[in-house]
Design a protein around this motif. Structure first.
Motif, PDB file in Angstrom:
ATOM      1  N   LEU A  11      46.906  49.806  45.959  1.00  0.00           N
ATOM      2  CA  LEU A  11      47.468  51.683  45.667  1.00  0.00           C
ATOM      3  C   LEU A  11      48.701  50.932  45.763  1.00  0.00           C
ATOM      4  N   GLN A  12      49.878  50.795  47.141  1.00  0.00           N
ATOM      5  CA  GLN A  12      50.904  51.126  46.766  1.00  0.00           C
ATOM      6  C   GLN A  12      51.325  50.408  45.002  1.00  0.00           C
ATOM      7  N   ALA A  13      50.821  48.966  44.647  1.00  0.00           N
ATOM      8  CA  ALA A  13      50.972  48.749  43.352  1.00  0.00           C
ATOM      9  C   ALA A  13      51.453  49.262  42.454  1.00  0.00           C
ATOM     10  N   ILE A  14      50.158  50.288  42.446  1.00  0.00           N
ATOM     11  CA  ILE A  14      50.088  50.726  41.272  1.00  0.00           C
ATOM     12  C   ILE A  14      51.506  52.004  40.867  1.00  0.00           C
ATOM     13  N   MET A 308      44.143  42.911  31.563  1.00  0.00           N
ATOM     14  CA  MET A 308      44.500  41.363  32.199  1.00  0.00           C
ATOM     15  C   MET A 308      45.537  41.314  31.615  1.00  0.00           C
ATOM     16  N   ASN A 309      46.871  41.620  30.880  1.00  0.00           N
ATOM     17  CA  ASN A 309      47.758  40.891  29.689  1.00  0.00           C
ATOM     18  C   ASN A 309      48.297  41.348  31.015  1.00  0.00           C
ATOM     19  N   ILE A 310      48.690  42.515  31.726  1.00  0.00           N
ATOM     20  CA  ILE A 310      49.579  42.803  32.724  1.00  0.00           C
ATOM     21  C   ILE A 310      49.312  43.256  33.895  1.00  0.00           C
ATOM     22  N   MET A 311      48.071  42.388  34.485  1.00  0.00           N
ATOM     23  CA  MET A 311      47.619  41.791  36.045  1.00  0.00           C
ATOM     24  C   MET A 311      47.962  40.187  35.889  1.00  0.00           C
ATOM     25  N   LEU A 312      47.988  39.299  34.914  1.00  0.00           N
ATOM     26  CA  LEU A 312      49.006  38.207  34.283  1.00  0.00           C
ATOM     27  C   LEU A 312      50.516  38.086  34.806  1.00  0.00           C
ATOM     28  N   MET A 313      51.075  39.483  34.051  1.00  0.00           N
ATOM     29  CA  MET A 313      52.103  39.476  34.287  1.00  0.00           C
ATOM     30  C   MET A 313      52.759  40.118  35.917  1.00  0.00           C
ATOM     31  N   GLU A 317      54.931  38.205  39.072  1.00  0.00           N
ATOM     32  CA  GLU A 317      56.373  38.622  39.118  1.00  0.00           C
ATOM     33  C   GLU A 317      56.202  38.554  40.671  1.00  0.00           C
ATOM     34  N   ARG A 318      54.657  38.582  41.289  1.00  0.00           N
ATOM     35  CA  ARG A 318      54.352  38.292  42.604  1.00  0.00           C
ATOM     36  C   ARG A 318      53.838  36.826  43.026  1.00  0.00           C
ATOM     37  N   THR A 319      54.547  35.919  42.954  1.00  0.00           N
ATOM     38  CA  THR A 319      54.100  34.396  42.541  1.00  0.00           C
ATOM     39  C   THR A 319      54.690  33.974  43.693  1.00  0.00           C
ATOM     40  N   ARG A 320      56.374  34.112  44.147  1.00  0.00           N
ATOM     41  CA  ARG A 320      56.646  33.959  45.420  1.00  0.00           C
ATOM     42  C   ARG A 320      56.231  34.992  46.815  1.00  0.00           C
ATOM     43  N   LEU A 411      56.563  28.797  46.551  1.00  0.00           N
ATOM     44  CA  LEU A 411      57.718  29.762  47.220  1.00  0.00           C
ATOM     45  C   LEU A 411      59.185  29.150  46.769  1.00  0.00           C
ATOM     46  N   ARG A 412      58.639  28.635  45.178  1.00  0.00           N
ATOM     47  CA  ARG A 412      60.232  28.203  45.280  1.00  0.00           C
ATOM     48  C   ARG A 412      60.422  28.683  44.513  1.00  0.00           C
ATOM     49  N   ALA A 413      58.954  29.752  43.347  1.00  0.00           N
ATOM     50  CA  ALA A 413      59.204  30.733  42.749  1.00  0.00           C
ATOM     51  C   ALA A 413      60.318  31.072  42.604  1.00  0.00           C
ATOM     52  N   GLU A 414      61.703  31.852  41.557  1.00  0.00           N
ATOM     53  CA  GLU A 414      62.754  32.806  42.067  1.00  0.00           C
ATOM     54  C   GLU A 414      62.230  33.923  40.842  1.00  0.00           C
TER      55      GLU A 414
END
Length: 414
Positions: A11-14, A308-313, A317-320, A411-414
């Motif tokens: 819910l916080q992410a939405i 699916m595409n938005i979740m992949l994006m 975005e949240r890799t770190r 962790l190295r992702a920008e």
């Protein structure tokens, strides 16, 4: 990760990207809204036909002996050709049915298809396209007519071929302004003069179609003016609804004897009640119900692909963040659950918005048009399940991809 915590994060992410979430869910909102609205209209129509149209067309606790079935639209070409060879229903047949059902409230004979229309004229007043029926007096009881003014048609009117007429309320109101003023006035129907004997009380409209725009003539007079119709009908009114089935069986038996049909020969007539109209209507709506899933599926697939595409994006975005969670002890299962719950919650919200939109559209249609609408619990449940299920199905791949990220690389992702 506890499920409750996963929902909170979802819910916080939405809520942090409201506009993006809305456009992500647009396909699901439209599809679910369409499902709820169309099902509501169809269900409302089914109930409306059962509660109103059947009684308006045939009458309550009534059935008909006909040359052609009410649900002729369900027959194939060969059956229609066979029906066309059937003999006409006659006054003698009405007498046969009357003798077989002495306990019936009324047994009436009336003209059938094609029903003529005529301008009804009084001095300089004219009402166009008025339906004209030829009847015997019991027809007025079969159709539950009440009279606003005058006296009902009687047997001498038919026997003596009198030029009298019984008017529907709309016709009388347009010609005379008041039902009482119509009684005894001479009007012209099909170029001939008739005396108004009575005016039937208003029955109202069904789906915007008035049931008060008609003129009834004695059947014998009707034949003099219009000749024999290609179909005629015997209508029977029983005292209670429980007696209808037995009455239909007795009428069928009497008609078979009168038409000298052998035991192995099919009926050359049809005994129908209001249920035939309901069945005919439901067969038409069944076709719509086969089309609805296809349309909804297209919208759901499109909406699911967008999710699916938005979740992949979102994963990119949240890799770190994913790397940080893994370094603090989050397992692949925790990460997968987090993103699956987020996708399911996102699509469930789309389902809720779609149900609200569909409900609102159904109410708008019901208030702005003659079409009724009834939102059913099962359609709402299916819509919400479809919404949540879409997120789960199309969220599996992004969630799995997020779970498989290497924490050091993440962790190295920008």
């Amino acid at each position: 990760m506890p499920l409750r915590e996963a929902f909170r994060l979802a819910l916080q992410a939405i809520l942090s990207s409201k506009l993006r979430s809305f456009f992500t869910l647009l396909g699901i909102i439209v599809s679910v809204g369409f499902l709820v609205a169309v099902v509501a209209i169809i269900q409302g129509m089914n109930a409306y036909v059962k509660e109103n149209i059947t009684g308006a067309v045939i009458g309550t606790n009534a059935f008909q002996v006909r040359r052609t079935p009410l649900a002729i639209g369900l027959l194939d070409d060969e059956e229609i050709k066979a029906i066309a060879k059937r003999p006409l229903i006659t006054v003698e047949d009405a007498e046969v049915v009357r003798r077989a059902l002495p306990h019936a409230d009324a047994v009436a004979f009336q003209s059938g298809w094609p029903t003529p229309t005529s301008d009804v004229i009084y001095r300089n007043q004219r009402v166009g396209d008025v339906l004209v029926f030829g009847i015997t007096p019991p027809y007025q009881l079969v159709r539950d007519y009440r009279f606003a003014a005058g006296e009902p048609m009687a047997d001498p009117d038919v026997r003596e071929r009198r030029y009298i007429t019984v008017l529907g309320f709309d016709v009388a109101e347009k010609l005379f302004g008041d039902a009482d003023r119509a009684i005894g006035r001479r009007i012209r129907i099909a170029g001939r003069e008739f005396t108004v004997k009575s005016v039937i009380a208003r029955k109202g409209k069904v789906l915007g179609q008035s049931f008060d725009g008609f003129a009834l003539l004695p059947y014998s007079t009707f034949e003099t003016v219009y000749g024999r119709r290609k179909t005629t009908t015997v209508s029977v009114k029983m005292r209670t609804a429980d007696e209808v089935e037995d009455g239909m069986a007795l009428a069928e038996e009497a008609m078979r004897v009168a038409h000298r049909l052998r035991p192995n020969e099919p009926n050359d007539f049809t005994v129908d009640k209001a249920d035939a109209l309901v069945a005919f209507w439901k067969s038409l709506t069944r076709i719509l119900f086969t089309v609805i899933p296809a349309v909804v599926c297209i919208g759901i697939v499109v909406g699911g692909i967008v999710i699916m595409n938005i979740m992949l994006m979102t994963v990119n975005e949240r890799t770190r963040e994913i790397g940080l969670r893994k370094s603090l002890g989050a397992t692949r299962r925790d990460i997968r659950r987090q993103f699956l719950v987020e996708a399911a919650t996102l699509s469930f919200c789309g389902g809720v918005l779609g149900v609200a939109a569909g409900w609102g559209l159904a109410l708008l249609v019901a208030s702005a048009t003659p079409l009724p609408a009834r939102v059913t619990l099962w359609s709402v449940s299916v819509a919400l399940a479809v919404g949540a299920g879409t997120g789960l199905l199309f969220g599996v791949y992004p969630a799995t991809r997020a779970a498989r990220l290497d924490p050091i690389t993440a962790l190295r992702a920008e």
